[in-house]
Design an enzyme around this catalytic site. Sequence first.
Site, PDB file in Angstrom:
ATOM      1  N   ALA A 125      51.916  34.368  17.271  1.00 29.98           N
ATOM      2  CA  ALA A 125      50.461  34.241  17.230  1.00 29.98           C
ATOM      3  C   ALA A 125      49.911  34.281  15.811  1.00 29.98           C
ATOM      4  O   ALA A 125      48.699  34.334  15.625  1.00 29.98           O
ATOM      5  CB  ALA A 125      49.833  35.366  18.052  1.00 29.98           C
ATOM      6  N   ASN A 191      54.927  42.225  20.372  1.00 31.65           N
ATOM      7  CA  ASN A 191      56.194  41.691  19.863  1.00 31.65           C
ATOM      8  C   ASN A 191      56.010  40.913  18.571  1.00 31.65           C
ATOM      9  O   ASN A 191      56.935  40.778  17.776  1.00 31.65           O
ATOM     10  CB  ASN A 191      56.916  40.845  20.921  1.00 31.65           C
ATOM     11  CG  ASN A 191      56.158  39.596  21.321  1.00 31.65           C
ATOM     12  OD1 ASN A 191      55.028  39.374  20.907  1.00 31.65           O
ATOM     13  ND2 ASN A 191      56.787  38.784  22.147  1.00 31.65           N
ATOM     14  N   HIS A 221      44.584  39.761  14.863  1.00 23.36           N
ATOM     15  CA  HIS A 221      45.681  40.336  14.073  1.00 23.36           C
ATOM     16  C   HIS A 221      45.224  40.443  12.628  1.00 23.36           C
ATOM     17  O   HIS A 221      44.745  39.462  12.047  1.00 23.36           O
ATOM     18  CB  HIS A 221      46.931  39.452  14.152  1.00 23.36           C
ATOM     19  CG  HIS A 221      47.518  39.366  15.518  1.00 23.36           C
ATOM     20  ND1 HIS A 221      48.486  40.232  15.972  1.00 23.36           N
ATOM     21  CD2 HIS A 221      47.258  38.521  16.550  1.00 23.36           C
ATOM     22  CE1 HIS A 221      48.799  39.923  17.217  1.00 23.36           C
ATOM     23  NE2 HIS A 221      48.072  38.896  17.590  1.00 23.36           N
TER      24      HIS A 221
END
EC number: 1.4.1.21
Length: 268
Positions: A125, A191, A221
């Site tokens: 991602a 992950n 993030h």
Amino acid sequence: MSVSETIVLVGWGAIGKRVADLLAERKSSVRIGAVAVRDRSASRDRLPAGAVLIENPAELAASGASLVVEAAGRPSVLPWGEAALSTGMDFAVSSTSAFVDDALFQRLKDAAAASGAKLIIPPGALGGIDALSAASRLSIESVEHRIIKPAKAWAGTQAAQLVPLDEISEATVFFTDTARKAADAFPQNANVAVITSLAGIGLDRTRVTLVADPAARLNTHEIIAEGDFGRMHLRFENGPLATNPKSSEMTALNLVRAIENRVATTVI
């Protein structure tokens, strides 16, 4: 359309289906020759045209594929990865939480070294992983990875035991520890921290903070790294997959990019 490469998809869940849809929409010259599932006798919807179902890693050898793309969850990484790499097929991993197991990671690296195949770890991602990896050629002092997701995205995970997800009214930190522990405890949601760690300073030095935010609509993030290269602050706000809020659309897009780059004449 001419086919320039054949791949196998391991897993036919949200990410696998999205990857297949994107390749079809983009009229990619990559062909999905097989889809690996736990039980091929069960019905599967929207399989790629011409793809066969397989359920045993030993069937990879007859698939004619040069790349195997895993999107089936942590337990699938070792059996399918070893089978692919030992046969000389490159293996791209989506469920990077498997690499909190050092012995497993080493087995796959050894299989790749023995056959000359490549173990591929896409950015998941994230973006900017190339910059973090480049920075690691010099000394890096610290890497922090903060993951902020809607409260509902943490449902069904250990987060529900740490914080009342249905009751919180503001962004709530419920976990702060190493990337190894984060990815092990939250294999679907965290992950991606393994990717940050492998690109930077490792699983046990990378710090991860997990946040449930009832007001959030995107998966965010934040990565902050400092070292001899300078300082890096990356932030990504990703739309979740429509069929799985724990995963980001960007995860599927990065897999498609990695696949298409194999047949592209110009690679970025």
